[in-house]
Write a protein that holds these residues in place. Structure first.
Motif, mmCIF file in Angstrom:
data_model
loop_
_atom_site.group_PDB
_atom_site.id
_atom_site.type_symbol
_atom_site.label_atom_id
_atom_site.label_comp_id
_atom_site.label_asym_id
_atom_site.label_seq_id
_atom_site.Cartn_x
_atom_site.Cartn_y
_atom_site.Cartn_z
ATOM 1 N N ILE A 242 -56.385 -73.878 -84.999
ATOM 2 C CA ILE A 242 -57.262 -74.148 -86.148
ATOM 3 C C ILE A 242 -58.344 -73.081 -86.255
ATOM 4 N N ASN A 243 -58.907 -72.694 -85.100
ATOM 5 C CA ASN A 243 -59.969 -71.670 -85.065
ATOM 6 C C ASN A 243 -59.610 -70.610 -84.025
ATOM 7 N N PRO A 244 -58.930 -69.525 -84.444
ATOM 8 C CA PRO A 244 -58.468 -68.498 -83.502
ATOM 9 C C PRO A 244 -59.595 -67.782 -82.744
ATOM 10 N N ARG A 245 -60.833 -67.959 -83.188
ATOM 11 C CA ARG A 245 -61.953 -67.286 -82.530
ATOM 12 C C ARG A 245 -62.750 -68.252 -81.632
ATOM 13 N N PHE A 246 -62.125 -69.342 -81.256
ATOM 14 C CA PHE A 246 -62.797 -70.362 -80.453
ATOM 15 C C PHE A 246 -62.725 -69.978 -78.972
ATOM 16 N N THR A 247 -63.725 -69.237 -78.506
ATOM 17 C CA THR A 247 -63.702 -68.676 -77.145
ATOM 18 C C THR A 247 -63.823 -69.726 -76.046
ATOM 19 N N SER A 248 -64.477 -70.846 -76.326
ATOM 20 C CA SER A 248 -64.622 -71.890 -75.290
ATOM 21 C C SER A 248 -63.253 -72.410 -74.866
ATOM 22 N N ALA A 249 -62.363 -72.590 -75.837
ATOM 23 C CA ALA A 249 -61.014 -73.057 -75.512
ATOM 24 C C ALA A 249 -60.250 -71.995 -74.719
ATOM 25 N N LEU A 250 -60.413 -70.731 -75.108
ATOM 26 C CA LEU A 250 -59.755 -69.646 -74.374
ATOM 27 C C LEU A 250 -60.214 -69.598 -72.922
ATOM 28 N N ASN A 251 -61.504 -69.750 -72.709
ATOM 29 C CA ASN A 251 -62.046 -69.739 -71.339
ATOM 30 C C ASN A 251 -61.496 -70.898 -70.515
ATOM 31 N N ASN A 252 -61.399 -72.082 -71.128
ATOM 32 C CA ASN A 252 -60.872 -73.248 -70.406
ATOM 33 C C ASN A 252 -59.389 -73.094 -70.094
ATOM 34 N N ILE A 253 -58.665 -72.459 -71.003
ATOM 35 C CA ILE A 253 -57.246 -72.185 -70.758
ATOM 36 C C ILE A 253 -57.102 -71.227 -69.571
#
Length: 283
Positions: A242-253
């Protein structure tokens, strides 16, 4: 009518809600009907009083931000005048204003008293929409004061009224707040997930992207805390979809891949997250 008192401790929800919501407030207009010939004059007088009260309420609202103390005084005057003529709507309006005024001033005990009274008047008026809103506000006060059991009672009652009104936007907000409370305790994590999944379904149907991202991310966090990494990844990736620039999700991944020993994927997520943050800083 419960008179405002200066409290230094919070009144338990069981005492306030059970007491104030059951009180039958005394009528100050008397039980004796006016003579038939004078009924028109009485009606005119009541209309004038209500007009005066509504003007006080208008002044109170207009000063809410720029002069909270003046706003409170106007609301108190409106409350007193409404009490004298048994003007229930005026009482509901005045108590709501006072409750929110005290909440903004971080005077939570007073906020609880006035918001509870406003709820009682709205119940008397059979104004379910406003009652649901006020219950949510009262829940916010308790949640702010870290009395989650009381907040949950308010939110769940508001949720029931909101479901009857089929107000999907407010429904998502309430489900999200209820989810916040449930996810604070390990033993209610499953409840939090169920509630947030219900909210996520509504946000997807209504295409509210920001809420969808937030709720999906929180579901991912809950699954991750339980060690269910495949499910956590599913919801983290959905929030990124939904939001490709959502860095918090990337960090958690990246953290999950670290636990799983998948170094290349971990590195890739951190690199992409840092690139997005750098790009954002140069915008």
């Amino acid at each position: 009518m419960i008179q405002p008192v200066k409290l230094h401790v919070v009144i338990p929800i069981s005492l306030i809600l059970s007491a104030t919501l059951l009180i039958s407030f005394p009528s100050y207009s008397g039980t004796q009907k006016p003579p038939v010939g004078k009924s028109k004059n009485v009606d005119t007088l009541l209309q004038k009083q209500q007009k005066k009260i509504n003007e006080l309420l208008r002044l109170s609202r207009s000063n809410a931000i720029k002069d909270p103390e003046a706003s409170r005084k106007y609301a108190e005057q409106a409350e007193d005048a409404s009490m004298k003529v048994n003007y229930t709507k005026g009482l509901a309006d005045a108590c709501e204003i006072l409750g929110k005024n005290y909440y903004a001033d971080a005077n939570y005990p007073e906020a609880v008293i006035y918001l509870t009274e406003a709820i009682n008047y709205c119940e008397k008026l059979k104004d379910n929409v406003r009652e649901a809103l006020l219950l949510q506000s009262l829940g916010d006060v308790y949640h702010k004061y870290s009395i989650d059991s009381a907040a949950l009672t308010c939110y769940l009652t508001s949720l029931k009224l909101t479901e009857e009104m089929n107000d999907s936007v407010r429904l998502v907000g309430l489900l999200s707040q209820i989810g916040h409370i449930y996810q604070n305790k390990k033993e209610t994590t499953e409840k939090a997930i169920r509630i947030l999944l219900q909210a996520l379904l509504i946000t997807e149907n209504k295409k509210t992207d920001s809420l969808t991202v937030d709720i999906s991310f929180r579901i991912g966090e809950l699954f991750s805390e339980q060690g269910e990494y495949s499910k956590a990844l599913k919801y983290y990736y959905f929030s990124i979809f939904i939001n490709p620039r959502f860095t918090s999700a990337l960090n958690n991944i990246a953290v999950i891949y670290h636990y799983q020993g998948i170094k290349a994927a971990e590195k890739k997520c951190y690199f992409l997250s840092e690139s997005l943050q750098i790009g954002r800083a140069h915008v």
